[in-house]
Design a protein around this motif. Structure first.
Motif, mmCIF file in Angstrom:
data_model
loop_
_atom_site.group_PDB
_atom_site.id
_atom_site.type_symbol
_atom_site.label_atom_id
_atom_site.label_comp_id
_atom_site.label_asym_id
_atom_site.label_seq_id
_atom_site.Cartn_x
_atom_site.Cartn_y
_atom_site.Cartn_z
ATOM 1 N N LEU A 155 -7.500 -0.793 -10.273
ATOM 2 C CA LEU A 155 -7.290 0.526 -10.098
ATOM 3 C C LEU A 155 -6.740 1.004 -8.766
ATOM 4 O O LEU A 155 -5.511 1.590 -9.240
ATOM 5 N N ASP A 156 -6.608 0.273 -7.862
ATOM 6 C CA ASP A 156 -5.924 0.005 -6.900
ATOM 7 C C ASP A 156 -4.153 0.081 -7.494
ATOM 8 O O ASP A 156 -3.124 1.218 -7.259
ATOM 9 N N ALA A 190 -13.804 0.550 -4.755
ATOM 10 C CA ALA A 190 -12.772 1.597 -5.089
ATOM 11 C C ALA A 190 -12.103 2.545 -5.540
ATOM 12 O O ALA A 190 -10.892 3.137 -5.113
ATOM 13 N N PHE A 191 -12.732 2.972 -6.220
ATOM 14 C CA PHE A 191 -12.500 4.092 -7.176
ATOM 15 C C PHE A 191 -12.768 5.221 -6.018
ATOM 16 O O PHE A 191 -11.534 6.270 -6.294
ATOM 17 N N VAL A 192 -13.649 5.091 -5.038
ATOM 18 C CA VAL A 192 -14.071 6.685 -3.835
ATOM 19 C C VAL A 192 -13.055 6.027 -2.654
ATOM 20 O O VAL A 192 -12.222 7.092 -2.407
ATOM 21 N N THR A 193 -12.528 5.044 -2.750
ATOM 22 C CA THR A 193 -11.441 4.860 -2.046
ATOM 23 C C THR A 193 -10.337 4.986 -1.562
ATOM 24 O O THR A 193 -9.079 5.403 -0.540
ATOM 25 N N ARG A 194 -9.887 4.745 -3.368
ATOM 26 C CA ARG A 194 -8.162 4.702 -3.560
ATOM 27 C C ARG A 194 -8.306 5.574 -4.560
ATOM 28 O O ARG A 194 -6.679 6.157 -4.319
ATOM 29 N N VAL A 250 0.902 -1.394 -0.104
ATOM 30 C CA VAL A 250 0.201 -0.002 -0.227
ATOM 31 C C VAL A 250 0.862 0.985 0.153
ATOM 32 O O VAL A 250 2.112 0.831 0.549
ATOM 33 N N ASN A 251 -0.157 2.537 -0.307
ATOM 34 C CA ASN A 251 0.975 3.226 -0.306
ATOM 35 C C ASN A 251 1.368 3.704 1.053
ATOM 36 O O ASN A 251 0.244 4.146 1.946
ATOM 37 N N ARG A 252 2.292 4.546 1.682
ATOM 38 C CA ARG A 252 2.607 4.787 2.766
ATOM 39 C C ARG A 252 2.325 6.312 2.937
ATOM 40 O O ARG A 252 2.530 6.539 1.337
ATOM 41 N N HIS A 261 -1.442 3.013 -7.316
ATOM 42 C CA HIS A 261 -0.032 3.224 -7.089
ATOM 43 C C HIS A 261 0.839 3.959 -7.806
ATOM 44 O O HIS A 261 1.674 3.820 -7.164
ATOM 45 N N LEU A 262 1.103 3.258 -8.563
ATOM 46 C CA LEU A 262 2.167 3.714 -10.398
ATOM 47 C C LEU A 262 1.826 4.595 -10.823
ATOM 48 O O LEU A 262 2.404 5.049 -11.417
#
Lengths: 233, 102, 98, 116
Positions: C70-71, B76-80, A221-223, C75-76
């Motif tokens: 999406l995650d 996922a869109f709104v949280t990440r 995860v992004n820290r 991140h990238l």
């Protein structure tokens, strides 16, 4: 100029690939199938213990494939977990404070669990089964994870290892037991076919969900202290 | 009857093709995401239509699954991606991904 | 006749989303296109009379793959448009914390 | 020519589109998506070709069902590897610019840059 040449060569290769494949498909389509598999399957469906042909193929006629598949999944899950930093398995930073999202989760996670159970139960005589139910179960776990509901059971502890290994080991146990009982590897005795398939489906669902969820959670995860993209030049 | 159902299904597919344009052009990430949610809802409608047209009641289960699980992408869109919350994480305001144009 | 139109439109949409997924320089747009591709694949399985696969594809293509990608795209760093894929200048300038 | 055969040809097209993208694109996540497109094309090809007579055939459908679950697990594992690679090396493409290799191995080269 060189780039144009490279793209042109690549386009030519891909077009040749597509042409050859299409030609092969066309030629195969012209010849009749040597064996009539659907007919063969419909004849033997009664012996399989379930009423849905795809479940019968997956868990009885071609159960060797399914055994290997769950083995591959477990290996992928182990590889994913070994990549994870242990701190990322539960992250208080991810906990949501948005009330709408919180309400959505409270309604949707039970709904997804019910849906997973329904799909598993439907698998014996309708479309559905272990794979779909496992995917939905994993999705409910992902939903909990996205809103930061703490999932203590996903720490690399006993329960996670147990869940990962359960499906593969039970399946293998059934296979070896049937081999020792006199018939071939993975040939269920006909009287026990239905309960055995049911047990295997339940543990497979659990195991598939565990593997997918563990793979999702184990991504780093992004820290907060990490430089975000765009600000570190 | 089947003819009408199939015609309506084809029309819904045309709608999806138009939604593709919105995904491609939509200036903000939220535009693209909402267009993909249109894929989810229209997909449910299409599945229900096809369940009648092809006389396969099992497709209702597919529609149910699609309806429940297409929510996941927007969560996922709104949280990440957009990060609607995170008051305590100490991120700077400039960290929020603003609408970015092509 | 109308069924052929349905199949043709579905194949057209499938190929358009596939090309758009790969042609998009913006990572986030590519991911959203890929989610749309997964939903269309579920419809294709329905047309091929395979409701089991449609069920799995609806669960996986709509839910899990979308969340994963999406995650990862976040991140990238989807904000940086990927430069032309022929050039190799996209080496991330955001170094990790050393 | 039945609709199933049309989908088989769509699978051929998807395979070649995905192959082109898989070789040309450098960004790892987009490469992964191209790889998934190839996989979808293969699944379409299998089922479409097996059902060319018009009646559904459960055996390739079951195989493809297995394949889809393995594909999502492989995708998830690849995403974990790509994110770890980005975490360690800070880049989203492979290190050697001209080498057209498929997947990054586990990034052992930058082990000293491991955070925490």
């Amino acid at each position: 100029m060189m780039r144009f040449l490279g793209v042109a060569i690549m386009v030519a290769i891909c077009l040749a690939f597509a042409g050859g494949l299409a030609l092969t498909v066309w030629q195969i389509a012209g010849t009749p199938a040597p064996v009539n598999l659907p007919h063969l399957l419909a004849e033997n469906l009664d012996a399989s213990g379930v009423d849905h042909p795809i479940t019968a193929v997956l868990l009885n006629f071609r159960s060797y494939d399914t055994l290997l598949e769950i083995g591959v999944l477990v290996i992928a899950g182990i590889a994913g977990i070994s990549m994870a930093k242990t701190t990322s398995l539960e992250d208080p930073d991810l906990r949501t404070s948005d009330s709408l999202l919180y309400a959505l989760q409270r309604w949707f996670v039970p709904l997804m669990l019910v849906l997973a159970g329904y799909l598993l139960w439907a698998g014996s005589d309708r479309p559905g089964g272990a794979f779909q139910a496992g995917a939905v179960l994993a999705a409910s776990g992902v939903m909990m994870r996205l809103g930061g509901i703490p999932m203590d059971f996903l720490r690399p502890g006993m329960l996670l290892r147990f869940g990962l290994a359960l499906g593969f080991s039970v399946f293998l146990l059934v296979a070896v037991a049937s081999a020792l009982a006199g018939s071939a590897f993975l040939a269920y005795p006909e009287a026990f076919a239905k309960p055995l398939i049911l047990i295997i489906e339940v543990v497979l669902t659990f195991s598939i969900a565990m593997v997918l969820l563990a793979l999702f959670v184990s991504a780093p995860v992004n820290r907060t202290e990490e430089p975000e993209e765009g600000e570190a030049g | 009857m089947t003819l009408i159902l199939n015609a309506v299904a084809a029309f819904l597919l045309l709608t999806l093709l138009i939604a593709l344009i919105r995904i491609w052009r939509g200036p903000a990430p939220a535009d693209r995401m909402l267009a993909s949610q249109l894929f989810g809802t229209t997909g449910v409608a299409l599945l229900l239509l096809l369940a009648h047209a092809q006389a396969m009641p099992a497709l209702m289960d597919v529609a149910l699954t699609l309806a429940v699980l297409s929510v996941l992408a927007i969560v996922a869109f709104v949280t990440r991606v957009v990060r609607i919350d995170r008051p305590s994480s100490g991120r700077k305001a400039g960290d929020q991904p603003e609408t970015h144009h092509d | 006749m109308i069924e052929w139109a349905l199949d043709g439109l579905l194949v057209l949409a499938l190929l358009v989303t596939a090309v758009a997924t790969l042609a998009s320089r913006d990572l986030f747009r590519a991911v959203v296109m890929f989610i749309a591709f997964g939903l269309l694949m579920a419809l294709v399985w329905v047309r091929l009379q395979a409701p089991d696969i449609a069920l799995a594809e609806a669960a996986i293509g709509a839910g899990l793959t979308g969340v994963l990608l999406l995650d990862a795209a976040r991140h990238l760093g989807y904000g940086r448009a990927d430069p032309c894929e022929g050039q190799d200048s996209d080496d991330g300038q955001a170094g990790p914390s050393r | 020519m039945t609709p199933s055969l049309l989908y088989a040809f769509a699978g051929v097209a998807l395979c070649s589109i995905g192959l082109f993208g898989f070789v040309r694109i450098r960004h790892l996540l987009r490469k992964l998506m191209a790889f998934n497109l190839i996989g979808s094309g293969v699944f379409l090809l299998m089922v479409g070709l097996a059902q060319r007579g018009g009646q559904p055939d459960p055996v390739p459908q079951a195989l493809v069902l297995t394949g889809i679950v393995v594909a999502i697990a492989a995708t998830a594992l690849a995403v974990v590897l790509i994110r770890r690679y980005y975490h360690l090396s800070g880049q989203t493409t492979l290190a050697e610019p001209r080498a057209k290799r498929a997947k990054p191995p586990a990034p052992t080269a930058n082990r000293e840059g491991s955070p925490e």
